[in-house]
Design a protein around this motif. Structure first.
Motif: not given
Length: 146
Positions: A74-91
């Motif tokens: 591709s001629d454009e960059p790819t954005a990668q979400l490598l981490l997404l974590v929410v504490r159990p009490d905030g889900r």
């Protein structure tokens, strides 16, 4: 009650401990010292961005991290979400959606037209989270530990 998500690049000892705890929640073994080293490498200068949401006491309730990369296909960059974590009490409080929205805005600012999210193979609730927001499975990633 939580505060709005913010991008961070400097870390207090408590931030490091909180992020390490969140990373352990998704099955990765890491101590605080190792997490500080990792966060020291994942900098805006290296193409990474990290966002935090703090709870009412200032502790990290949720974290997301991403990188922008270039590919041969591709001629454009790819954005990668490598981490997404929410504490159990905030889900189910919208913290994950808020962080995902920040990631998508940041990705657009980087010129990325392709977004990807890394999700553990055994995390059905995370898979549903991404699917409800327009993400779809795009192949299989193979990993070899050496």
């Amino acid at each position: 009650m939580s505060t709005p998500a913010i991008a961070v690049s400097s870390w207090t000892q408590q931030d490091v401990a909180d992020v390490a705890e969140l990373v352990r929640l998704i099955g990765h073994a890491v101590d605080d010292d190792r997490m500080r080293e990792r966060l020291g490498r994942l900098t805006p200068e290296a193409g990474h961005r990290t966002w935090l949401v703090r709870d009412g006491e200032g502790r990290v309730a949720a974290v997301a991290g991403a990188q922008c990369t270039w590919a041969y296909s591709s001629d454009e960059p790819t954005a990668q979400l490598l981490l997404l974590v929410v504490r159990p009490d905030g889900r189910r409080d919208g913290l994950g959606s808020e962080l995902l929205s920040l990631f998508e805005t940041w990705a657009a600012e980087q010129g990325a037209r392709r977004l990807s999210a890394v999700s553990a193979a055994a995390t059905d609730s995370a898979h549903r989270f991404y699917q409800k927001r327009g993400y779809h499975e795009a192949g299989v990633r193979y990993t070899k530990i050496v």
